[in-house]
Enzyme design. Structure first.
Site, PDB file in Angstrom:
ATOM      1  N   HIS A   1      18.370 -28.266 -44.735  1.00 31.08           N
ATOM      2  CA  HIS A   1      17.894 -28.860 -43.559  1.00 31.08           C
ATOM      3  C   HIS A   1      19.140 -29.899 -43.033  1.00 31.08           C
ATOM      4  O   HIS A   1      19.276 -30.140 -41.705  1.00 31.08           O
ATOM      5  CB  HIS A   1      16.687 -29.945 -43.815  1.00 31.08           C
ATOM      6  CG  HIS A   1      15.564 -29.488 -44.196  1.00 31.08           C
ATOM      7  ND1 HIS A   1      14.248 -30.116 -44.120  1.00 31.08           N
ATOM      8  CD2 HIS A   1      15.191 -28.158 -44.267  1.00 31.08           C
ATOM      9  CE1 HIS A   1      13.482 -29.135 -44.298  1.00 31.08           C
ATOM     10  NE2 HIS A   1      13.873 -27.930 -44.511  1.00 31.08           N
TER      11      HIS A   1
ATOM     12  N   CYS B   1      31.299 -39.597 -59.539  1.00 28.92           N
ATOM     13  CA  CYS B   1      31.997 -41.197 -59.968  1.00 28.92           C
ATOM     14  C   CYS B   1      30.583 -41.720 -60.885  1.00 28.92           C
ATOM     15  O   CYS B   1      30.275 -40.938 -61.289  1.00 28.92           O
ATOM     16  CB  CYS B   1      32.108 -42.037 -58.774  1.00 28.92           C
ATOM     17  SG  CYS B   1      30.790 -42.421 -57.625  1.00 28.92           S
ATOM     18  N   GLY B   2      30.772 -43.245 -61.154  1.00 27.20           N
ATOM     19  CA  GLY B   2      29.853 -43.314 -61.977  1.00 27.20           C
ATOM     20  C   GLY B   2      28.129 -43.166 -61.447  1.00 27.20           C
ATOM     21  O   GLY B   2      27.406 -42.869 -62.180  1.00 27.20           O
ATOM     22  N   THR B   3      28.095 -43.882 -60.256  1.00 29.70           N
ATOM     23  CA  THR B   3      26.745 -43.464 -59.659  1.00 29.70           C
ATOM     24  C   THR B   3      26.684 -42.058 -58.611  1.00 29.70           C
ATOM     25  O   THR B   3      25.412 -41.948 -58.184  1.00 29.70           O
ATOM     26  CB  THR B   3      26.344 -44.638 -58.761  1.00 29.70           C
ATOM     27  OG1 THR B   3      27.507 -44.968 -57.798  1.00 29.70           O
ATOM     28  CG2 THR B   3      26.189 -45.912 -59.753  1.00 29.70           C
ATOM     29  N   GLY B   4      27.753 -41.915 -58.097  1.00 29.94           N
ATOM     30  CA  GLY B   4      27.924 -40.894 -56.992  1.00 29.94           C
ATOM     31  C   GLY B   4      27.995 -41.723 -55.607  1.00 29.94           C
ATOM     32  O   GLY B   4      27.878 -41.072 -54.578  1.00 29.94           O
ATOM     33  N   VAL B   5      27.388 -42.923 -55.675  1.00 25.63           N
ATOM     34  CA  VAL B   5      27.189 -43.751 -54.379  1.00 25.63           C
ATOM     35  C   VAL B   5      28.448 -43.818 -53.621  1.00 25.63           C
ATOM     36  O   VAL B   5      28.584 -43.562 -52.474  1.00 25.63           O
ATOM     37  CB  VAL B   5      26.365 -45.060 -54.598  1.00 25.63           C
ATOM     38  CG1 VAL B   5      26.335 -45.670 -53.343  1.00 25.63           C
ATOM     39  CG2 VAL B   5      24.956 -44.713 -55.125  1.00 25.63           C
ATOM     40  N   GLY B   6      29.292 -44.318 -54.367  1.00 24.93           N
ATOM     41  CA  GLY B   6      30.752 -44.755 -53.556  1.00 24.93           C
ATOM     42  C   GLY B   6      31.527 -43.545 -53.041  1.00 24.93           C
ATOM     43  O   GLY B   6      31.957 -43.614 -52.135  1.00 24.93           O
TER      44      GLY B   6
ATOM     45  N   ARG C   1      27.051 -41.655 -64.839  1.00 24.57           N
ATOM     46  CA  ARG C   1      26.318 -42.704 -65.625  1.00 24.57           C
ATOM     47  C   ARG C   1      24.883 -42.670 -65.109  1.00 24.57           C
ATOM     48  O   ARG C   1      24.084 -43.454 -65.856  1.00 24.57           O
ATOM     49  CB  ARG C   1      26.857 -43.980 -65.122  1.00 24.57           C
ATOM     50  CG  ARG C   1      28.354 -44.379 -65.773  1.00 24.57           C
ATOM     51  CD  ARG C   1      28.916 -45.734 -65.245  1.00 24.57           C
ATOM     52  NE  ARG C   1      29.831 -45.966 -65.979  1.00 24.57           N
ATOM     53  CZ  ARG C   1      30.879 -47.079 -65.238  1.00 24.57           C
ATOM     54  NH1 ARG C   1      30.655 -47.384 -64.109  1.00 24.57           N
ATOM     55  NH2 ARG C   1      32.024 -47.268 -66.012  1.00 24.57           N
TER      56      ARG C   1
ATOM     57  N   ASP D   1      36.273 -39.973 -60.386  1.00 23.92           N
ATOM     58  CA  ASP D   1      37.123 -41.118 -60.931  1.00 23.92           C
ATOM     59  C   ASP D   1      37.061 -40.945 -62.471  1.00 23.92           C
ATOM     60  O   ASP D   1      36.735 -39.928 -63.007  1.00 23.92           O
ATOM     61  CB  ASP D   1      36.738 -42.492 -60.321  1.00 23.92           C
ATOM     62  CG  ASP D   1      35.155 -42.928 -60.748  1.00 23.92           C
ATOM     63  OD1 ASP D   1      34.754 -42.068 -61.632  1.00 23.92           O
ATOM     64  OD2 ASP D   1      34.983 -43.886 -60.361  1.00 23.92           O
ATOM     65  N   HIS D   2      37.631 -41.982 -62.924  1.00 28.91           N
ATOM     66  CA  HIS D   2      37.967 -42.109 -64.252  1.00 28.91           C
ATOM     67  C   HIS D   2      36.464 -42.204 -65.250  1.00 28.91           C
ATOM     68  O   HIS D   2      36.537 -41.649 -66.279  1.00 28.91           O
ATOM     69  CB  HIS D   2      38.724 -43.516 -64.705  1.00 28.91           C
ATOM     70  CG  HIS D   2      38.008 -44.859 -64.273  1.00 28.91           C
ATOM     71  ND1 HIS D   2      37.980 -44.823 -62.737  1.00 28.91           N
ATOM     72  CD2 HIS D   2      37.203 -45.590 -64.733  1.00 28.91           C
ATOM     73  CE1 HIS D   2      37.552 -46.134 -62.623  1.00 28.91           C
ATOM     74  NE2 HIS D   2      36.745 -46.405 -63.860  1.00 28.91           N
TER      75      HIS D   2
HETATM   76  C1  RB5 Z   1      33.569 -47.555 -61.045  1.00 32.27           C
HETATM   77  O1  RB5 Z   1      33.381 -48.530 -62.234  1.00 32.27           O
HETATM   78  C2  RB5 Z   1      32.261 -47.112 -60.307  1.00 32.27           C
HETATM   79  O2  RB5 Z   1      32.454 -48.413 -59.323  1.00 32.27           O
HETATM   80  C3  RB5 Z   1      32.438 -45.865 -59.633  1.00 32.27           C
HETATM   81  O3  RB5 Z   1      32.449 -44.844 -60.854  1.00 32.27           O
HETATM   82  C4  RB5 Z   1      31.384 -45.706 -58.778  1.00 32.27           C
HETATM   83  O4  RB5 Z   1      30.164 -45.881 -59.371  1.00 32.27           O
HETATM   84  C5  RB5 Z   1      31.252 -46.154 -57.477  1.00 32.27           C
HETATM   85  O5  RB5 Z   1      30.278 -45.727 -56.657  1.00 32.27           O
END
Ligand code: RB5
Length: 147
Positions: A98, A65-70, A109, A8-9
């Protein structure tokens, strides 16, 4: 290998550095975007890369992305995807050995580019060990087919 990458951005700069690193290891990279820092929605890129993996356009995928979680949550919604979010190389390596992960995600981030490269290196070079791990991955696939 042919590796699909999406972001993402938040992760445009990190993606560029990771693409160059992956190429320096001798792999081919397909960049599915975004290459704009204008705000966008990470699930779009997760779906594009995840579909490229299940359709065998690429051997595996990397999403940032920011956290990789989304990215990880979204990619795992696509049948056949086993995505893992990693902030250290040990889990990245073991997730392939595994769990036979086919997508790696991480957060621009959360970690810096040098740690990200170590994670990518371990993940790309690890091999699924099969045997008892195959039985367990098959059980994961059963859940996917039942639910
Ligand atoms: C974008 O602000 C942020 O939500 C996205 O990069 C990501 O961290 C979501 O999991």
């Amino acid at each position: 290998m042919k590796i699909g990458i999406g972001n993402d951005h938040v992760a445009v700069e990190m993606k560029k550095e990771i693409v160059e690193y992956i190429k320096s290891l001798g792999h081919e990279v397909i960049d599915y975007g975004t290459n704009s820092t204008e705000s966008t929605d990470y699930p779009k890129y997760a779906e594009i890369v995840a579909k490229a993996v299940v359709n065998k356009e690429v051997d595996c995928g990397i999403l940032i992305c920011g956290t990789g979680v989304g990215m990880c949550i979204a990619a795992n919604k696509v049948k056949g995807i086993r995505a893992v979010v990693c902030s250290e190389p040990y889990s990245a390596k073991l997730s392939k050995e595994h769990n036979d992960t086919n997508i790696l995600t991480f957060g621009a981030r959360v970690i810096g580019p040098e740690l990200a490269k170590m994670i990518v290196y371990e993940w790309l070079n690890a091999k699924f060990l099969g045997e008892r791990h195959k039985r367990r991955v098959d059980l994961i696939c059963d859940i996917e087919n039942r639910c």
